[in-house]
Design a protein around this motif. Structure first.
Motif, PDB file in Angstrom:
ATOM      1  N   VAL A 111       0.828  -1.205   0.000  1.00 42.81           N
ATOM      2  CA  VAL A 111       0.000   0.000   0.000  1.00 42.81           C
ATOM      3  C   VAL A 111       0.869   1.264   0.000  1.00 42.81           C
ATOM      4  CG1 VAL A 111      -1.890   1.259   1.074  1.00 42.81           C
ATOM      5  CG2 VAL A 111      -1.892  -1.229   1.108  1.00 42.81           C
ATOM      6  N   ASP A 112       1.453   1.623   1.136  1.00 46.01           N
ATOM      7  CA  ASP A 112       2.270   2.838   1.152  1.00 46.01           C
ATOM      8  C   ASP A 112       3.563   2.670   1.942  1.00 46.01           C
ATOM      9  OD1 ASP A 112       1.199   2.687   3.650  1.00 46.01           O
ATOM     10  OD2 ASP A 112       0.294   4.680   3.651  1.00 46.01           O
ATOM     11  N   SER A 113       3.984   1.424   2.131  1.00 43.72           N
ATOM     12  CA  SER A 113       5.251   1.207   2.829  1.00 43.72           C
ATOM     13  C   SER A 113       6.052   0.111   2.123  1.00 43.72           C
ATOM     14  CB  SER A 113       5.012   0.823   4.292  1.00 43.72           C
ATOM     15  OG  SER A 113       4.284  -0.384   4.363  1.00 43.72           O
ATOM     16  N   ILE A 114       7.363   0.227   2.226  1.00 39.76           N
ATOM     17  CA  ILE A 114       8.265  -0.746   1.617  1.00 39.76           C
ATOM     18  C   ILE A 114       8.513  -1.866   2.614  1.00 39.76           C
ATOM     19  CG2 ILE A 114      10.595  -1.103   0.701  1.00 39.76           C
ATOM     20  CD1 ILE A 114      10.538   1.863  -0.166  1.00 39.76           C
ATOM     21  N   THR A 115       8.413  -3.087   2.152  1.00 40.30           N
ATOM     22  CA  THR A 115       8.670  -4.245   3.002  1.00 40.30           C
ATOM     23  C   THR A 115       9.577  -5.221   2.259  1.00 40.30           C
ATOM     24  OG1 THR A 115       7.639  -5.851   4.484  1.00 40.30           O
ATOM     25  CG2 THR A 115       6.653  -5.578   2.317  1.00 40.30           C
ATOM     26  N   THR A 116      10.013  -6.252   2.966  1.00 39.74           N
ATOM     27  CA  THR A 116      10.941  -7.230   2.399  1.00 39.74           C
ATOM     28  C   THR A 116      10.262  -8.579   2.246  1.00 39.74           C
ATOM     29  OG1 THR A 116      12.803  -6.098   3.442  1.00 39.74           O
ATOM     30  CG2 THR A 116      13.159  -8.385   2.790  1.00 39.74           C
ATOM     31  N   CYS A 117      10.588  -9.253   1.138  1.00 43.26           N
ATOM     32  CA  CYS A 117      10.130 -10.616   0.898  1.00 43.26           C
ATOM     33  C   CYS A 117      11.365 -11.511   0.819  1.00 43.26           C
ATOM     34  CB  CYS A 117       9.372 -10.726  -0.423  1.00 43.26           C
ATOM     35  SG  CYS A 117       7.872  -9.746  -0.494  1.00 43.26           S
ATOM     36  N   ALA A 118      11.249 -12.702   1.386  1.00 44.92           N
ATOM     37  CA  ALA A 118      12.347 -13.664   1.354  1.00 44.92           C
ATOM     38  C   ALA A 118      11.883 -14.924   0.641  1.00 44.92           C
ATOM     39  CB  ALA A 118      12.798 -13.992   2.772  1.00 44.92           C
TER      40      ALA A 118
END
Length: 133
Positions: A111-118
């Motif tokens: 939505v409006d934040s950067i996150t990490t995928c592993a």
């Protein structure tokens, strides 16, 4: 005798003409057969990132957060907004998708934040992206 025959022919002719036209009725003038009457169906799908979508038709189906289908025409829910900087993919687009090898990471936009995928998995089964909330 000729007068009686003429009178009889005149009476029969008037009777036939008095019954109306002998032409077939147009299809639009005929009522539909009872088994041909159809009912309209209305389907609605709730959408996570926008208003619900609806449609109507003789047949329909809906799946929340995906969309509705009426008479074969699909209407999708509004897409997930991507308010993150850059060209990061939406997390919903990559989460659960196969990935090349365990241990690698990538960033995505939720939505409006950067996150990490592993990338997780073992070599005997497909590895999948798992994104943090």
């Amino acid at each position: 005798m000729k007068h009686a025959l003429a009178a009889l022919l005149a009476a029969v002719s008037l009777a036939v003409l008095g019954c109306g036209s002998t032409e077939a009725l147009d299809a639009e003038e005929l009522p539909p057969p009872e088994d041909a009457v159809s009912q309209m169906a209305v389907c609605t799908a709730q959408c996570a990132y926008g208003p619900a979508v609806s449609c109507s038709g003789t047949s329909c189906s809906s799946t929340d957060n995906h969309g509705v289908t009426c008479d074969g025409m699909f209407t999708a829910c509004p897409p997930v907004p991507n308010n993150c900087p850059g060209n990061l993919p939406a997390c919903d687009d990559i989460e659960g998708a196969t990935c090349p090898r365990s241990g690698i990471e990538t960033q995505c936009c939720r939505v409006d934040s950067i996150t990490t995928c592993a990338c997780f998995g073992i070599s005997t089964s497909p590895r999948r992206w798992l994104c943090l909330n």
